[in-house]
Design a protein around this motif. Sequence first.
Motif, PDB file in Angstrom:
ATOM      1  N   THR A   1       0.874  -0.862  -0.593  1.00  0.00           N
ATOM      2  CA  THR A   1       0.120   0.175  -0.104  1.00  0.00           C
ATOM      3  C   THR A   1       0.662   1.040   0.168  1.00  0.00           C
ATOM      4  OG1 THR A   1      -0.039  -0.426   2.522  1.00  0.00           O
ATOM      5  CG2 THR A   1      -1.749  -1.191   1.295  1.00  0.00           C
ATOM      6  N   SER A   2       0.272   2.523   0.151  1.00  0.00           N
ATOM      7  CA  SER A   2       1.376   3.744   0.621  1.00  0.00           C
ATOM      8  C   SER A   2       2.424   3.734   1.343  1.00  0.00           C
ATOM      9  CB  SER A   2       0.524   4.755  -0.130  1.00  0.00           C
ATOM     10  OG  SER A   2      -0.441   4.938   0.787  1.00  0.00           O
ATOM     11  N   HIS A   3       1.892   3.482   2.695  1.00  0.00           N
ATOM     12  CA  HIS A   3       2.832   3.492   3.467  1.00  0.00           C
ATOM     13  C   HIS A   3       3.421   1.717   4.036  1.00  0.00           C
ATOM     14  CE1 HIS A   3       0.944   7.114   4.115  1.00  0.00           C
ATOM     15  NE2 HIS A   3       2.178   7.434   4.081  1.00  0.00           N
ATOM     16  N   PHE A   4       2.583   0.963   3.654  1.00  0.00           N
ATOM     17  CA  PHE A   4       2.767  -0.051   4.113  1.00  0.00           C
ATOM     18  C   PHE A   4       3.399  -1.719   3.274  1.00  0.00           C
ATOM     19  CE2 PHE A   4      -0.281   1.377   7.202  1.00  0.00           C
ATOM     20  CZ  PHE A   4       0.881   0.982   8.181  1.00  0.00           C
ATOM     21  N   VAL A   5       4.273  -2.763   3.556  1.00  0.00           N
ATOM     22  CA  VAL A   5       4.824  -4.291   2.151  1.00  0.00           C
ATOM     23  C   VAL A   5       4.353  -5.505   3.632  1.00  0.00           C
ATOM     24  CG1 VAL A   5       6.485  -4.882   2.041  1.00  0.00           C
ATOM     25  CG2 VAL A   5       6.355  -3.168   1.754  1.00  0.00           C
TER      26      VAL A   5
END
Length: 138
Positions: free
Chosen positions: A43-47
């Motif tokens: 996602t934009s902040h997480f992997v």
Amino acid sequence: MTGDRSQPARSQPALVQHYGRDRRIVKTDEFSSVFRLRPTYRTSHFVLYTRSNGLTTSRLGVVVAKRMAPRAVTRNMIKRVTRELFRQSVLSAADYIVRLSKPINSRTDPAASSQLKQQLRHELQQLLASSRRPDLPR
């Protein structure tokens, strides 16, 4: 009448799963074996990294680096939200590692606003929902 215990108290909804020590990835070599694989979803902040574990339950590891979230309040909030969503999710038996991959806020921004918490919760829900897709490796 106050204090009347003759009627059963309203029970809260039963929690789907617990989050005991057996549901956590805690050892360095366990983290390393999952990190060796390619990221499953972003996602934009997480992997999200996943790896089949051969157990009957799913396990979670959360990595929130200090350089990505400089304040302890923010890091702890991310971990709490991630664990709660994981605990409520029904996932296949695998090891899951959620890693913060993009800086969240600086020291000048509020440490943990409700807007930030809501945004991160939404992203983490997407992340965990993606792991239920049948086309992902198990």
